[in-house]
Design a protein around this motif. Structure first.
Motif, PDB file in Angstrom:
ATOM      1  N   SER A 108       0.819  -1.211   0.000  1.00  0.00           N
ATOM      2  CA  SER A 108       0.000   0.000   0.000  1.00  0.00           C
ATOM      3  C   SER A 108       0.856   1.266   0.000  1.00  0.00           C
ATOM      4  CB  SER A 108      -0.904  -0.003   1.225  1.00  0.00           C
ATOM      5  OG  SER A 108      -0.120   0.122   2.386  1.00  0.00           O
ATOM      6  N   GLY A 110       0.783   3.699   2.117  1.00  0.00           N
ATOM      7  CA  GLY A 110       1.311   3.900   3.465  1.00  0.00           C
ATOM      8  C   GLY A 110       2.496   2.995   3.735  1.00  0.00           C
ATOM      9  N   GLY A 111       2.389   1.746   3.287  1.00  0.00           N
ATOM     10  CA  GLY A 111       3.481   0.778   3.468  1.00  0.00           C
ATOM     11  C   GLY A 111       4.732   1.231   2.745  1.00  0.00           C
ATOM     12  N   GLU A 115       8.085   1.752   4.802  1.00  0.00           N
ATOM     13  CA  GLU A 115       9.143   0.751   4.656  1.00  0.00           C
ATOM     14  C   GLU A 115      10.548   1.279   4.983  1.00  0.00           C
ATOM     15  OE1 GLU A 115       9.651  -1.159   0.850  1.00  0.00           O
ATOM     16  OE2 GLU A 115      11.390  -2.231   1.635  1.00  0.00           O
TER      17      GLU A 115
END
Lengths: 259, 289
Positions: A108, A110-111, A115
């Protein structure tokens, strides 16, 4: 004139050849905090190779790359691989021309922002989430799309997301490889506005590689013109573009279409 | 060791415990290295075994290498002693090593397992051997082996947290319920093999040595006794294990991992202990009381 900070990057006589093809020949320059250096030149002039040498991706044949961290200076290619792998992600950020190279499309938005923060040791979900939201807002992406996959984003949004991902870790040095390439002009203009305000706000040192003179004029304080791996002209952006000395630079400037 | 060598090979036509002595020595060296570097995957020369890869050839080779004549062997598959895989491996060692086998966790000195750790706490004179299908927890994210090894070498495991982040943002919890990755001894990321995450806390400072053998992938890793084993989590989303609303319908245990069993085609179901030996023990206790 923006206030100039301390020196962040110093490149000394960098050489890199691929087989018999020289990509960088004796490239030297330095860069201060809050400064944007534009590198222009035709395809194959060694711009991207230079950027990859600075990003720790390609080892140069000769020369040094010095990067200043908080209280020490590191020689990027003299340290061992483990230290470099530790140092680079927290200090240098590379923004690719194609957002697909710089993003993970299967996770996503957001991910993607979280990360590099998690790689740097972020272990608090709530604050990772908050940082992701904050950065989405900064790059003008609706916070409600935080859990969408970048795959469903438009090209311009993907590029903005890549910029958010690249800047969220607060790197000291940001390297951009044709950040506006492949986008239509109105989206380009918006992206340039965004980059300009972020650079001003964060006071980071930026190297931006482009073949678009307009981008260079808008973003860069200083300009370096490369041809066949050599720096053939450098100076303040306006100076280089308004009064080009080298025949190649003259050609480059005169080939821009005026509407 | 000496006892192994004087074993009369001609009697059954095999070396003791099937593998030849040089192979066992090679595997023992890999095991020693694995114990010395907890959680690190040590490559070894996996041999052809009389069992298809994926059925526990890694565990089988580890067990064959550490088995002595005095050992008492227990083999479980999904917690049960009486499943095909468990029975055939147990019979195999009874035949080629002539060792005593048992179903009681407390009596065994070596326990070979697939997918479970026994409920009964293991002791320092026991070794648990896991059959591991995929020893590389990074594989799902990093397809290249060379890159994965560098990530291990540099200890840069941020990428593993992406999975956790994605699950929490989408579902509110981490959806991995088995093969939940762990950090061993504060250093190496390791796969605990496909045990339910319910069993992960049993690995933490376990009294027993745990050896993980992956036959097809040719890797051995180990967790020495009393080693810290931490399951990946976020500070504000701590690791939790499965919780069951009900107790075992056979023995009444409330602290064991339960299997759901369908009893008829109208949806009637029951929950029973997946660890059959533990279930029998609890049942006996209840009858005695």
């Amino acid at each position: 004139m923006k206030p100039r900070g301390r020196e962040v990057l110093r490149v000394k006589r960098l050489f890199k050849t691929f087989g018999s093809v020289p990509a960088c020949r004796a490239v030297s320059f330095s860069l201060r905090q809050g400064e944007v250096l534009g590198i222009v030149g035709e395809s194959g002039s060694g711009k991207s190779t230079l950027l990859r040498c600075l990003a720790g991706r390609i080892q140069p044949d000769d020369g040094t790359v010095l990067i200043a961290s908080d209280d020490y200076v590191v020689d990027l290619w003299a340290m061992d691989e483990a230290s470099r792998e530790q140092f680079v992600p927290t200090t240098v950020s590379l923004i690719h021309q194609n957002p697909r190279d710089g993003l993970r499309l299967e996770i996503s938005a957001g991910g993607n922002i979280a990360e590099p923060l998690m790689a740097a040791g972020g272990r608090h979900y709530g604050s990772l989430r908050a940082t992701a939201l904050e950065w989405l807002e900064k790059v003008d992406i609706d916070g409600r799309r935080i859990d969408d996959l970048p795959e469903v984003f438009s090209g311009g949004m993907q590029q903005r997301l890549q910029i958010a991902r690249g800047l969220a870790t607060h790197p000291r040095l940001v390297l951009m490889d044709e950040p506006t390439g492949g986008l239509d002009v109105s989206v380009q203009a918006k992206l340039l506005d965004l980059l300009r305000s972020l650079v001003l706000e964060l006071g980071i040192a930026v190297v931006v590689v482009t073949h678009d003179i307009g981008v260079a004029r808008l973003l860069a304080d200083r300009l370096m013109v490369m041809q066949r791996g050599r720096v053939i002209e450098e100076g303040l952006t306006d100076q280089v573009l308004d009064d080009p000395h080298h025949p190649y630079t003259q050609l480059l400037v005169s080939s821009v279409l005026h509407v | 060791m000496e006892a192994d060598l004087i074993f009369d090979d001609d009697a059954i036509g095999y070396s003791f415990a099937y593998l030849d002595e040089m192979t066992k020595r090679m595997i023992r060296r890999a095991i020693l290295k694995a114990v010395a570097v907890p959680g690190y995957q040590v490559p070894f020369g996996s041999r052809e075994m009389p069992l298809p890869p994926g059925w526990g050839t890694g565990g089988l080779q580890v067990t064959a290498s550490i088995l002595g004549r005095d050992d008492v062997l227990k083999v479980i598959d999904q917690g049960a002693d009486d499943t095909t895989n468990a029975i055939s491996i147990r019979q195999f060692f009874a035949k080629v090593a002539d060792v005593v086998t048992t179903e009681r966790t407390g009596e065994a000195t070596i326990i070979q397992t697939r997918h479970r750790i026994p409920e009964r706490a293991l002791t320092e004179d026991q070794i648990i051997v896991f059959q591991v299908p995929n020893p590389e927890p990074l594989r799902r994210f990093i397809p290249e082996e060379a890159v994965a090894r560098k990530i291990h070498a540099f200890g840069r495991y941020g990428v593993m947290y992406v999975r956790l982040y994605e699950d929490i943002s989408r579902l509110g919890y981490v959806a991995m319920s088995a093969d939940y990755p762990v950090i061993v001894n504060g250093r190496y990321l390791a796969s605990p093999s496909p045990i339910p995450k319910f069993d992960n806390p049993k690995l933490h400072r376990s009294r027993a040595l745990a050896i993980f053998g992956a036959g097809r992938e040719r890797r051995i890793h180990a967790i020495p006794p009393f080693t810290d084993v931490n399951s990946l989590d976020f500070v504000d989303h701590p690791f939790t294990v499965q919780h069951f609303e009900t107790c075992c319908s056979v023995c009444g245990a409330q602290d064991s991992y339960l299997d759901e069993i369908l009893l008829d085609d109208r949806g009637t179901r029951a929950f029973v202990c997946s660890d059959t030996a533990y279930c029998a023990e609890q049942r006996d206790k209840r009858i005695d009381a």
